[in-house]
Write an enzyme that holds these catalytic residues in place. Structure first.
Site, mmCIF file in Angstrom:
data_model
loop_
_atom_site.group_PDB
_atom_site.id
_atom_site.type_symbol
_atom_site.label_atom_id
_atom_site.label_comp_id
_atom_site.label_asym_id
_atom_site.label_seq_id
_atom_site.Cartn_x
_atom_site.Cartn_y
_atom_site.Cartn_z
ATOM 1 N N SER A 148 23.071 19.985 36.562
ATOM 2 C CA SER A 148 22.779 20.451 37.923
ATOM 3 C C SER A 148 23.513 19.617 38.970
ATOM 4 O O SER A 148 23.718 18.412 38.797
ATOM 5 C CB SER A 148 21.267 20.334 38.156
ATOM 6 N N LEU A 170 27.118 24.372 40.242
ATOM 7 C CA LEU A 170 27.443 24.066 41.633
ATOM 8 C C LEU A 170 26.504 24.740 42.631
ATOM 9 O O LEU A 170 26.370 25.963 42.656
ATOM 10 C CB LEU A 170 28.883 24.539 41.929
ATOM 11 N N THR A 197 25.730 28.828 41.283
ATOM 12 C CA THR A 197 24.395 29.444 41.380
ATOM 13 C C THR A 197 24.275 30.216 42.688
ATOM 14 O O THR A 197 24.516 29.663 43.763
ATOM 15 C CB THR A 197 23.304 28.355 41.279
ATOM 16 N N ARG A 335 10.885 31.394 25.223
ATOM 17 C CA ARG A 335 10.015 30.367 24.633
ATOM 18 C C ARG A 335 9.960 30.439 23.113
ATOM 19 O O ARG A 335 9.358 29.573 22.483
ATOM 20 C CB ARG A 335 8.565 30.523 25.166
HETATM 21 C C1 LIG Z 1 12.439 22.141 37.708
HETATM 22 C C2 LIG Z 1 13.582 23.093 37.745
HETATM 23 C C3 LIG Z 1 14.756 22.730 38.381
HETATM 24 C C4 LIG Z 1 15.838 23.604 38.384
HETATM 25 N N1 LIG Z 1 17.010 23.202 38.965
HETATM 26 C C5 LIG Z 1 18.078 24.026 38.952
HETATM 27 C C6 LIG Z 1 19.324 23.615 39.489
HETATM 28 O O1 LIG Z 1 19.462 22.503 39.980
HETATM 29 N N2 LIG Z 1 20.354 24.495 39.461
HETATM 30 C C7 LIG Z 1 20.232 25.755 38.920
HETATM 31 O O2 LIG Z 1 21.190 26.528 38.920
HETATM 32 N N3 LIG Z 1 19.060 26.153 38.372
HETATM 33 C C8 LIG Z 1 17.998 25.334 38.367
HETATM 34 N N4 LIG Z 1 16.832 25.730 37.802
HETATM 35 C C9 LIG Z 1 16.759 27.045 37.139
HETATM 36 C C10 LIG Z 1 17.148 26.923 35.663
HETATM 37 O O3 LIG Z 1 18.508 26.624 35.533
HETATM 38 C C11 LIG Z 1 16.856 28.217 34.891
HETATM 39 O O4 LIG Z 1 17.476 29.298 35.545
HETATM 40 C C12 LIG Z 1 15.384 28.489 34.683
HETATM 41 O O5 LIG Z 1 14.650 27.314 34.511
HETATM 42 C C13 LIG Z 1 15.212 29.384 33.438
HETATM 43 O O6 LIG Z 1 13.884 29.758 33.275
HETATM 44 P P1 LIG Z 1 12.852 29.028 32.294
HETATM 45 O O7 LIG Z 1 12.488 27.740 32.954
HETATM 46 O O8 LIG Z 1 11.728 30.000 32.230
HETATM 47 O O9 LIG Z 1 13.529 28.816 30.960
HETATM 48 C C14 LIG Z 1 15.738 24.884 37.774
HETATM 49 C C15 LIG Z 1 14.548 25.232 37.128
HETATM 50 C C16 LIG Z 1 13.483 24.352 37.098
HETATM 51 C C17 LIG Z 1 12.246 24.762 36.362
#
Ligand SMILES: Cc1cc2nc3c(=O)[nH]c(=O)nc-3n(C[C@H](O)[C@H](O)[C@H](O)COP(=O)(O)O)c2cc1C
Length: 405
Positions: A148, A170, A197, A335
């Site tokens: 990230s 990014l 993103t 999951r």
């Molecule tokens: C705590 C947290 C932080 C996240 N930070 C980012 C991030 O910095 N950049 C990004 O593109 N997606 C981020 N995401 C989204 C994840 O990349 C991903 O799309 C998502 O967690 C997938 O769903 P799941 O948690 O049900 O597997 C984040 C998700 C969570 C839960």
């Protein structure tokens, strides 16, 4: 999960209350306690949800809230998980299953399994080693890791811990000079793929997180600039922003970002460009037209818009729009191995997971992440065998049924 445990507890309590079973009380009580007990080591986990419970217990409320939150009423978050139940597996028999190949190719690199580690920000909020522990787990289990922009470890350090190139996610910010600096750093660190993103444009309303912060009585200012922490104020502390002038940044994604932005990015990023956050056929087609190299079908794990639409439901239409012209990853609510199998059958080249590996990280650090990956790989292997599929490419639409049709 909590509901499942509560139901289990209620059933066990009613059994215990039965006079007929008075003599068996002690044995059943022990079983009830065991059913409710958290695991104490990674290798005790039976499924990824065993780690969710430990993470909930170990993390401070605000940090668990940051992980768990969706937006508004968390409708999309729940839909992501529930969406998989709308599809059933349609399995074949009498296939020679002595050799199963789970490998996938992404931009010329072959991975042992189609399971990718999604970008998740601020991982030191979950474990002191944060992204470095995840990188070591990804290294030992040979998985692709996406870092990230708002990671709590820098791309150079994570690449070193991974021992191989990682993909860089990014958030460009609304300051082009900052975008350029982030992109050149990812380039210099050897990242072969940039993941832009696009699903948080316009902001988010994280109510569950807000409630969790209220419940947290700790002094956040020991680590954060303020309580509640303000994201933009935290930026200068994030390793990828150190040394950059972020004083003019007002958004992590420019509000006026459109497909022209992809062209602009192309000029400073000569390698592969993936767009993360596409959920419709039209946008899939536009991505192809604008020369994007790959997509992640994603609603940010239910943290972007509260559409109430499951990511797995978006996948089919995006895949139809793209029609095999580039690889598609999908995430959101994955999951179990059977979820992965369904996603592959519905058009994904590979899948990505977010919260499950962070539950593992928060519970037992590197070992927890490794076990999450082992579990999911093992479950996928079983699902592939049971369905009579010997390779990822054999898994097609004929192996799932949409129960709503
Ligand atoms: C705590 C947290 C932080 C996240 N930070 C980012 C991030 O910095 N950049 C990004 O593109 N997606 C981020 N995401 C989204 C994840 O990349 C991903 O799309 C998502 O967690 C997938 O769903 P799941 O948690 O049900 O597997 C984040 C998700 C969570 C839960």
């Amino acid at each position: 999960m909590t509901i499942r445990r509560q139901t289990r507890r209620r059933i066990l309590q009613s059994i215990l209350a039965s006079p007929l079973l008075a003599g068996l009380g002690t044995t059943i009580k022990a079983f009830a306690q065991d059913a409710d007990a958290s695991i104490t080591a990674a290798d005790q986990a039976l499924d990824v949800f065993d780690f969710e419970r430990v993470a909930r217990e170990r993390l401070p409320p605000a940090h668990f809230g940051y992980l768990a939150t969706g937006v508004d009423g968390d409708e999309t978050l729940h839909a992501n998980r529930a969406g998989f139940a709308n599809y059933s597996l349609r399995v074949r028999r009498m296939v020679d299953l002595s050799k199963i190949d789970m490998s996938v190719d992404l931009f010329g690199t072959t991975w042992d399994s189609p399971i990718v580690l999604d970008p998740v920000g601020s991982q030191r909020a979950f474990h002191p080693d944060g992204e470095l522990a995840v990188a070591r787990a990804a290294r030992s289990r040979k998985h692709l890791q996406i870092l990230s922009t708002v990671a709590s470890n820098a791309v150079e350090d994570v690449t070193k811990a991974r021992g191989a190139p990682i993909w860089y996610q990014l958030y460009p910010t609304d300051q082009w000079a900052v975008t350029q600096a982030l992109v050149s750093r990812a380039k210099a660190a050897g990242c072969p793929v940039l993941v832009l993103t696009v699903d948080l444009q316009g902001g988010t309303n994280r109510v569950t997180l807000g409630h969790a912060i209220r419940r947290d009585t700790r002094d956040c200012t020991a680590c954060h600039v303020s309580k509640p922490p303000q994201f933009l104020q935290e930026l200068p502390r994030k390793p990828m922003f150190r040394g950059l002038d972020t004083s003019a940044v007002t958004d992590m994604t420019p509000l006026d970002m459109n497909w022209d932005f992809v062209k602009r990015l192309r000029d400073i990023w000569p390698r592969k460009l993936v767009v993360k956050g596409i959920v419709t056929r039209e946008d899939g087609e536009l991505a192809v037209e604008h020369g994007v190299d790959g997509l992640v079908v994603s609603n940010h794990g239910g943290r972007g818009e509260d559409s109430g639409r499951a990511s797995i439901d978006s996948l089919q239409e995006v895949a139809a729009g793209v029609s095999g012209r580039m690889p598609i990853l999908v995430d959101g609510g994955i999951r179990r191995g059977s979820d992965i199998f369904k996603a592959l059958a519905l058009g994904a080249t590979a899948v990505a997971i977010g919260r499950p590996y962070i539950w593992g990280l928060a519970s037992f650090g590197q070992e927890g992440v490794e076990k999450v990956l082992d579990i999911l790989r093992g479950e996928l292997l079983t699902a592939m065998r049971q369905a009579g599929t010997r390779s990822i490419t054999e898994i097609d639409r004929s192996f799932v049924v949409d129960n709503r049709q």
